[in-house]
Design an enzyme around this catalytic site. Structure first.
Site, short mmCIF file in Angstrom:
data_model
loop_
_atom_site.label_atom_id
_atom_site.label_comp_id
_atom_site.label_asym_id
_atom_site.label_seq_id
_atom_site.Cartn_x
_atom_site.Cartn_y
_atom_site.Cartn_z
N HIS A 129 0.81 -1.21 0.00
CA HIS A 129 0.00 0.00 0.00
C HIS A 129 0.85 1.27 0.00
CE1 HIS A 129 -3.32 2.67 0.70
NE2 HIS A 129 -2.74 3.15 1.78
N CYS A 130 2.08 1.21 0.46
CA CYS A 130 2.84 2.44 0.70
C CYS A 130 3.69 2.90 -0.48
CB CYS A 130 3.74 2.26 1.93
SG CYS A 130 2.82 2.13 3.48
N ILE A 131 4.68 2.12 -0.86
CA ILE A 131 5.71 2.61 -1.78
C ILE A 131 5.17 2.94 -3.17
CG2 ILE A 131 7.99 2.15 -2.77
CD1 ILE A 131 8.55 0.35 -0.44
N ILE B 38 2.35 4.17 -3.89
CA ILE B 38 1.31 5.20 -3.79
C ILE B 38 1.79 6.48 -3.14
CG2 ILE B 38 -0.92 5.75 -2.70
CD1 ILE B 38 -1.69 2.82 -3.13
N ASP B 39 2.40 6.35 -1.97
CA ASP B 39 2.68 7.51 -1.13
C ASP B 39 3.53 8.60 -1.77
OD1 ASP B 39 1.19 6.12 0.66
OD2 ASP B 39 2.85 5.50 1.92
#
Length: 447
Positions: free
Chosen positions: A277-279, A281-282
């Protein structure tokens, strides 16, 4: 003259003596471990989720996340410390409310704060005066101040008087056996001393180490920076992989050699694309926010472009291998995709590049099966609804008569790579899984 008692002192006392009730909104990979850890540390906890199946499973003692064992669920249930519910009216009983909801991107790669905004409106409707609200969802710097706080204040609650707000980014790492919720240092940022004191006191009773920073914006920027650092460095080694492949150089050997330097180098490893979910998208949250200040984020956007193209590079290598070893194209081939989750040894499907690879292969006319000991069935995915309910094959059903090639996308330890090599059919390995286990590299191509 007697000094006036600070308005937050009563809440601070309840937090410190653990008589405060804690509400956790969003019972996924972040919220559920936090809720259970908070209950284990002695707080009464209410866990909320709009997906009614999650509270139902939890009330039955069934965990759907590896980081939370059935024994942990049973322990907090037996202690009477938790309530799992889809009924958000219970927020009115909570002294501390922690938001752990998704922050995805739109189709145009812009922040989608729908879940945060809807959650904030629900909290504003139900919360009582004297509540601390903490946002843990990763987002752009300024979200707590510019989005969350105004919504919470929209029903007549006054910031830093009737309620307090802080930001404390999640740092969960699915599958990491070394660092768990309680042992990962917790960043805490807020825009008032009272809010920062309350949040630090709460997390100080839940995790081993709290790291206060000067503001909510700073805390938001800390999380974004951590993920951009990884994204850019992964993009660098992915680009090097493509260049060195053209030169006939094994990038994995290069990284292994460079990693022997005891200073000035940190190893990152290439792959078929970014997942989780993080890398993936963020970094785009900061890219979007930076435009407001007239700045371009060239490094971040370039890294995103490189990482997004990696599935196409992998497919091109697979085409070459099929043409060389089988004299076939993708449209007439049957491929076994090994690993469908985004990361080894976990069932997490969020943003998995393996799913992108499967989608490209199917659109190219190939027949595709997947083998994954951690994912029995592909769940509902917003961008890939047509893959819903595809099921994993069993290793005992895999044979050289069934498949033309194997594509290793996620290197789960539970896979028998020796058995895959023994099939004596071409293997395209995006994770160095075969070589790293000392197996014969006959008919194995790294990608």
């Amino acid at each position: 003259m007697k000094s006036e008692t600070p308005k937050h002192s009563g809440l601070l006392d309840r937090i410190l003596d653990k008589s405060a009730r804690v509400g956790v909104i969003g019972l996924g990979y972040v919220g559920l471990p936090l809720a259970v850890t908070t209950a284990i540390r002695g707080y009464a906890v209410s866990g909320f989720d709009i997906d009614e199946s999650k509270p139902h499973k939890l009330n039955a003692g069934e965990s759907y996340i590896a980081a939370v064992s059935h024994d942990m669920l049973k322990s907090v249930r037996d202690n009477g410390n938790v309530t799992w519910t889809p009924d958000f009216s219970g927020l009115s009983e909570c002294d501390v409310i922690v938001i752990c909801v998704p922050t995805p991107l739109t189709k145009h790669r812009e922040p989608d704060l729908t879940y945060v905004e809807q959650t904030a409106r629900t909290i504003a409707e139900h919360m009582r005066d004297g509540t601390l609200v903490v946002l843990e969802s990763t987002t752009f710097p300024g979200t707590t101040e510019e989005v969350l706080t105004p919504i919470l204040a929209s029903r007549g609650h006054n910031p830093d008087s009737d309620f307090w707000v802080a930001f404390s980014p999640e740092r969960e790492d699915p599958g990491n056996e070394t660092y768990r919720t309680h042992s990962i240092p917790k960043i805490v940022g807020a825009d008032s001393e009272a809010s920062r004191t309350l949040a630090a006191a709460f997390y100080g009773n839940v995790v081993d180490k709290v790291v206060p920073v000067s503001s909510a914006k700073t805390a938001e920027a800390v999380k974004i920076t951590e993920n951009i650092f990884r994204s850019v460095n992964i993009a660098l080694v992915n680009e090097l992989k493509v260049i060195y492949d053209a030169m006939g150089i094994d990038v994995w050997d290069v990284i292994e050699g460079a990693a022997t330097k005891p200073f000035g180098f940190m190893p990152f490893y290439p792959g078929p694309g970014l997942g989780g979910h993080c890398i993936p998208i963020d970094p785009f949250y900061l890219t979007w926010k930076a435009r407001e200040f007239g700045h371009a984020t060239r490094f971040i956007e370039l890294a995103g472009e490189i990482n997004v193209t990696m599935p196409n590079f992998v497919i091109s290598k697979l085409r070459e291998v099929l043409d060389l070893h089988c004299g076939k194209g993708l449209s007439t081939s049957r491929i076994l995709l090994v690993g469908i989750s985004y990361k080894k040894n976990v069932p997490d499907m969020r943003e998995s590049p393996s799913v992108t690879l499967m989608d490209i292969l199917l659109k190219s006319g190939a027949q595709v099966d997947f083998l994954d000991p951690h994912v029995a069935q592909i769940p509902r995915m917003r961008e890939f609804p047509h893959l819903l309910d595809r099921t994993s094959v069993r290793m005992e059903d895999v044979s050289s008569d069934t498949y033309d090639a194997v594509l290793i996308s996620t290197d789960h330890d539970a896979i028998d790579y020796g058995q895959l090599v023994a099939l004596d059919i071409p293997i395209v390995d995006t994770r160095n899984a075969v070589a790293s286990r000392g197996l014969a590299m006959k008919r194995v191509t790294k990608a």
